[in-house]
Design a protein around this motif. Structure first.
Motif: not given
Length: 166
Positions: A6-9, A14-16, A19-21, A58-59
């Motif tokens: 869960r943490t890794a996902d 977050y990384r992906d 910046q977009d958000l 998710g995004r």
């Protein structure tokens, strides 16, 4: 989902999407710190509701959350502005007159520390009793009485000071 997975996902999401958000929020707010708050609140919701994220979307889900966070912030800002305007209107006619004691009393009072000055003001100007003072100071009534007694003694000593009476 296992905690490590869960943490890794979440970290990957977050990384992906960070910046977009952030760009999304910056385009919709007038202050960078507000945009940063929107993104932080969005990811907080995402962490708490991570199991609700639609697989593969998710995004898009994050943009929906950010949209709701922005709407909540706008409503809050509008309510704050309305309240401030109402208070300005209500308080516009208020007249505040501070006591004007003789110069030697003001000089003696000025020698006291801020805590003593506030104690004495609460009692003299606001008319608080020792019990009410205890509530305001968040201490026992006995402690409030002791503090008040000591503040009064320091004030009396300051009034007797030769540098004040000259």
């Amino acid at each position: 989902m296992a905690p490590a997975s869960r943490t890794a996902d979440f970290e990957r999401l977050y990384r992906d999407c960070y910046q977009d958000l952030l760009r999304y929020a910056l385009r919709r707010t007038s202050q960078p710190e507000t945009a940063a708050d929107v993104v932080a609140d969005t990811f907080l919701v995402a962490w708490r509701r991570f199991d609700d994220l639609p697989p593969g979307n998710g995004r898009a889900w994050l943009f929906g959350v950010a949209r709701n966070v922005l709407a909540t912030q706008h409503r809050s800002a509008r309510r704050s502005a309305d309240l401030a305007a109402r208070l300005r209107h209500e308080l516009g006619g208020a007249v505040v007159t501070a006591p004007e004691p003789p110069a030697e009393i003001s000089a003696a009072f000025a020698t006291l520390n801020d805590a003593d000055q506030e104690l004495l003001r609460l009692v003299a100007w606001e008319g608080l009793s020792a019990e009410e003072l205890a509530v305001a100071l968040d201490c026992s009534a006995n402690a409030a009485r002791i503090r008040l007694h000591r503040a009064r003694n320091r004030f009396a000593a300051a009034l007797r000071s030769p540098s004040i009476t000259k």
